[in-house]
Scaffold this active site. Structure first.
Site, PDB file in Angstrom:
ATOM      1  N   THR A 132      48.938 -17.700  77.713  1.00  0.00           N
ATOM      2  CA  THR A 132      48.434 -17.861  78.523  1.00  0.00           C
ATOM      3  C   THR A 132      47.164 -18.295  77.460  1.00  0.00           C
ATOM      4  O   THR A 132      46.625 -18.377  76.147  1.00  0.00           O
ATOM      5  CB  THR A 132      47.648 -16.596  79.040  1.00  0.00           C
ATOM      6  OG1 THR A 132      47.530 -15.694  78.652  1.00  0.00           O
ATOM      7  CG2 THR A 132      48.787 -16.144  80.371  1.00  0.00           C
ATOM      8  N   CYS A 133      45.834 -18.601  77.913  1.00  0.00           N
ATOM      9  CA  CYS A 133      44.764 -19.315  77.186  1.00  0.00           C
ATOM     10  C   CYS A 133      43.611 -18.108  77.214  1.00  0.00           C
ATOM     11  O   CYS A 133      42.724 -18.875  76.138  1.00  0.00           O
ATOM     12  CB  CYS A 133      43.580 -20.084  78.319  1.00  0.00           C
ATOM     13  SG  CYS A 133      45.180 -21.480  78.697  1.00  0.00           S
ATOM     14  N   ASP A 134      44.367 -16.746  77.609  1.00  0.00           N
ATOM     15  CA  ASP A 134      43.382 -15.250  77.594  1.00  0.00           C
ATOM     16  C   ASP A 134      43.232 -15.103  76.161  1.00  0.00           C
ATOM     17  O   ASP A 134      44.494 -14.522  75.784  1.00  0.00           O
ATOM     18  CB  ASP A 134      43.543 -14.700  78.636  1.00  0.00           C
ATOM     19  CG  ASP A 134      42.800 -13.272  78.342  1.00  0.00           C
ATOM     20  OD1 ASP A 134      41.672 -13.442  78.110  1.00  0.00           O
ATOM     21  OD2 ASP A 134      42.834 -13.134  79.694  1.00  0.00           O
TER      22      ASP A 134
END
Lengths: 399, 286
Positions: free
Chosen positions: A343-345
């Site tokens: 994910t982009c987190d």
């Protein structure tokens, strides 16, 4: 905790081409690659034979205890099928879990509903499903059962403060032992039958001392009540807490349970003993297989980006405070590395500052002991697809 | 599933061997099964509870249909709420009625019963006097009560357990609306559980229906697979003499109909209103 600072080295068990024999590693890698080519990546591989082995080991370690698999640990139809085939019961806490069991034609008679806090509709749904054992820990919850008192049998959940430990054994649920007598009396006045006590020492405990303390305390409470009560208490639910071997240290369930066995042996022989194992049964039976989707060199670390992470199968590293042993299939010189999820987190980090050999895009990264509270708590963040669950040895071995 | 274990009570349960599974349907919150058992014939279960068996359904259906019908003596218009298996309809159409409305919430229950429990309806669903309405029973009485339609002489509530789809058929509002569908000398009867284990059901009905009728009482019959001794049936009417008809009249009506019954007869009819002390006490404590 997983989220170590960048200065601390991640010391979880790590299997590499240098620590596992070449033959063994190659056989495992071939199987995993075959599964990936067949089903895609990422995967969770459930080996039913491992679950069968765990169930039999725990049953052998606690021969007089009926085992109710905690469905919440991994609510999956394939797992339920194996527990059903082994004759196990099911610990359920929601309508969704009941639907899963209904799909597999498991009678409500083989379930206990263990959530201490329930809405009226949830009680009704549970009764219609066929669950008649309910758990309460306070007077408000008892009152909710008045309308159904002819149908239900109730376990009172007790929370024990350990003299040796300064931490509450049960923080969120459970009445204190000195409330038990009053609650049993109140239940009797409401026409509700309390059939026994239950406790939970917490999950993944180091040894059985807390179980033993709680069994002794429950024995005293139940015996005290039974001296006067018209309807004796006869059920003791010793909960869960049986650990998974996240350290790959060769954990023995038989040794762990020996003090519990001794404590239970002192109870009247006509008491019904039940347990709600989840983690111990399913953790080692599921293996996560991910692929390295990308790599880079940033701030002195080798970064590897997997196709599964904290929002998916590795969610237990966040919610369950677990650290899963990892395996890669290369050896050689190691370097400080970071394994990140897809994910982009920036929180989506599986391992930070872990000493890994140099890996390539497309390499497999395997997570062991990943059956319990992993997929169960995954999210759909970034709308990434779930790791598919693949079953090995679905049919029982014929010896 | 090779055995069916009833899940009605926690501390006790009856177990049936499943000799042949004919039908099973699982919807979101409903689990229905029809299977054969060597001793009981075809058995229908809903949500883990036995609803009816071929072996003993006659006791339930004869008593819930013939007692109000013969007590009334001249019932022409009958309403059945529920009763999707068709057994109640089968008994009602044996009487010289002009019309019967049956309200069943689910057409598939009727279809399934015709196919897998054919002896229950025994062709009664083809009776020309039947108006089969697929609707929620509560919704039906609510609409009917506000209409100009001719009211009913007898209403029979053949519902499921109060925990489940039949819940609303045990509510204050339902009893009130059902009464508004009844003629002034009409009789309403409902299935009311097994008070040896479920005293609460008798007490709830006593409170709710008792407030509406000049004569509200219970009668009873033992149905073996409704485990626990007597089942009670609630009886509500403003015709205070209906529960104690003249014995000669009752005999005459029974003979005139030439009913072939296996449980019901005029002596049983009269005796069924005599209740054991434990049921009296349960009612009194309502």
């Amino acid at each position: 905790m997983t989220q170590t600072s960048e200065n601390q080295i991640d010391t979880r068990p790590l299997l590499t081409g240098d620590t596992v024999s070449a033959d063994e590693a190659q056989a495992a890698a071939e199987l995993y690659r075959e599964l990936i080519s067949q089903h895609g990546s990422p995967l969770l591989v459930f080996d039913a034979n491992v679950l069968r082995e765990q169930f039999r080991s725990l049953q052998a370690a606690l021969p007089k205890v009926e085992l109710y698999y905690a469905v919440k640990a991994h609510p999956d139809a394939n797992i339920i099928k194996v527990i059903d085939e082994l004759g196990g019961g099911f610990d359920i806490a929601s309508a969704g879990e009941m639907d899963l069991l209904l799909d597999h034609q498991v009678s409500g008679r083989r379930t206990i509903h263990t959530h201490p806090i329930k809405k009226d509709q949830e009680i009704r749904d549970a009764l219609r499903f066929g669950a008649t054992t309910f758990v309460v820990d306070n007077f408000h919850e008892l009152k909710k059962l008045v309308n159904y008192r002819s149908r239900v049998g109730v376990l009172l959940r007790v929370s024990f403060r350990s003299a040796s430990a300064k931490v509450d054994l049960s923080k969120k649920f459970g009445c204190s032992p000195d409330e038990v007598l009053a609650l049993v009396e109140q239940a009797e006045q409401l026409g509700i039958h309390i059939k026994g006590l239950s406790f939970h020492v917490g999950s993944q405990v180091e040894d059985a001392s807390k179980h033993v303390e709680a069994i002794h305390a429950c024995r005293q409470l139940m015996s005290q009540i039974n001296r006067q009560a018209e309807k004796p208490l006869s059920v003791l639910d010793i909960g869960g807490g049986f650990p998974a071997d996240y350290e790959l240290a060769g954990f023995s369930i038989n040794t762990f349970c020996a003090p519990i066995r001794n404590a239970l042996a002192e109870l009247p022989s006509d008491w019904h003993l039940i347990a709600e194992p989840g983690r111990y049964l399913i953790a080692p039976a599921v293996t996560s297989i991910t692929s390295i989707a990308g790599k880079s060199q940033r701030n002195g670390f080798a970064w590897y980006y997997l196709d599964d992470g904290i929002y998916g199968s590795y969610s237990g590293q966040l919610f369950d405070h677990a650290t899963y042993p990892l395996q890669v299939f290369r050896g050689g010189q190691t370097a400080a590395s970071i394994i990140a999820g897809p994910t982009c987190d920036s929180i989506d980090i599986v391992a930070e500052n872990i000493m890994l050999p140099s890996l390539e895009i497309g390499d497999l990264v395997v997570g062991h002991q990943m059956g319990a509270y992993t997929a169960a708590t995954k999210t759909r963040f970034n709308s990434l697809p779930d790791a598919k669950l693949v079953v090995l040895n679905a049919s029982a071995r014929v010896d | 599933m090779k055995y069916f274990k009833e899940t009605l009570y926690d501390a006790v349960c009856q177990e049936y061997r499943v000799d042949k599974l004919y039908f099973e349907s699982k919807t979101e919150h409903q689990h229905l099964m029809i299977f054969h058992n060597a001793m009981l014939g075809r058995v229908m279960t809903l949500d883990g509870i036995v609803q009816t068996t071929e072996a003993d359904e006659f006791i339930y259906h004869e008593m819930l249909a013939h007692v109000p019908m013969l007590a009334h003596g001249q019932a022409k218009r009958v309403l059945i709420i529920g009763g999707g298996d068709g057994g109640m309809l089968r008994e009602v159409v044996k009487h010289p009625i002009a019309h019967v409305t049956q309200v069943e919430i689910d057409q598939s229950v009727v279809d399934m019963a015709i196919e897998y429990l054919p002896k229950h309806s025994n062709g009664a669903y083809n009776d020309a006097r039947l108006n089969l309405v697929i609707d929620d029973g509560f919704n039906f009485v609510n609409t009917f009560a506000a209409s100009d339609n001719e009211k009913f002489d007898v209403i029979i509530s053949d519902s499921t357990d109060p925990i489940g789809p039949g819940e609303v058929l045990f509510s204050d509002d339902f009893y009130r609306l059902a009464k508004a569908c009844l003629k002034s000398d009409g009789i309403m009867v409902t299935q009311n559980g097994v008070p040896f284990f479920q005293a609460d059901e008798v007490q709830n009905t006593q409170t709710r229906m008792g407030a509406l009728y000049r004569d509200m009482r219970f009668y009873c019959a033992p149905i073996p697979t409704y485990y626990g001794g007597f089942m009670t049936f609630a009886w509500g009417t403003d015709n205070t003499s209906a529960s104690a008809p003249d014995a000669a009249d009752l005999n005459h009506r029974f003979e005139a109909l030439a009913l072939e019954t296996r449980y019901y007869n005029p002596a049983i009819h009269t005796a069924s209103f005599a209740l054991p002390q434990y049921i009296h006490k349960a009612i009194e404590s309502a």
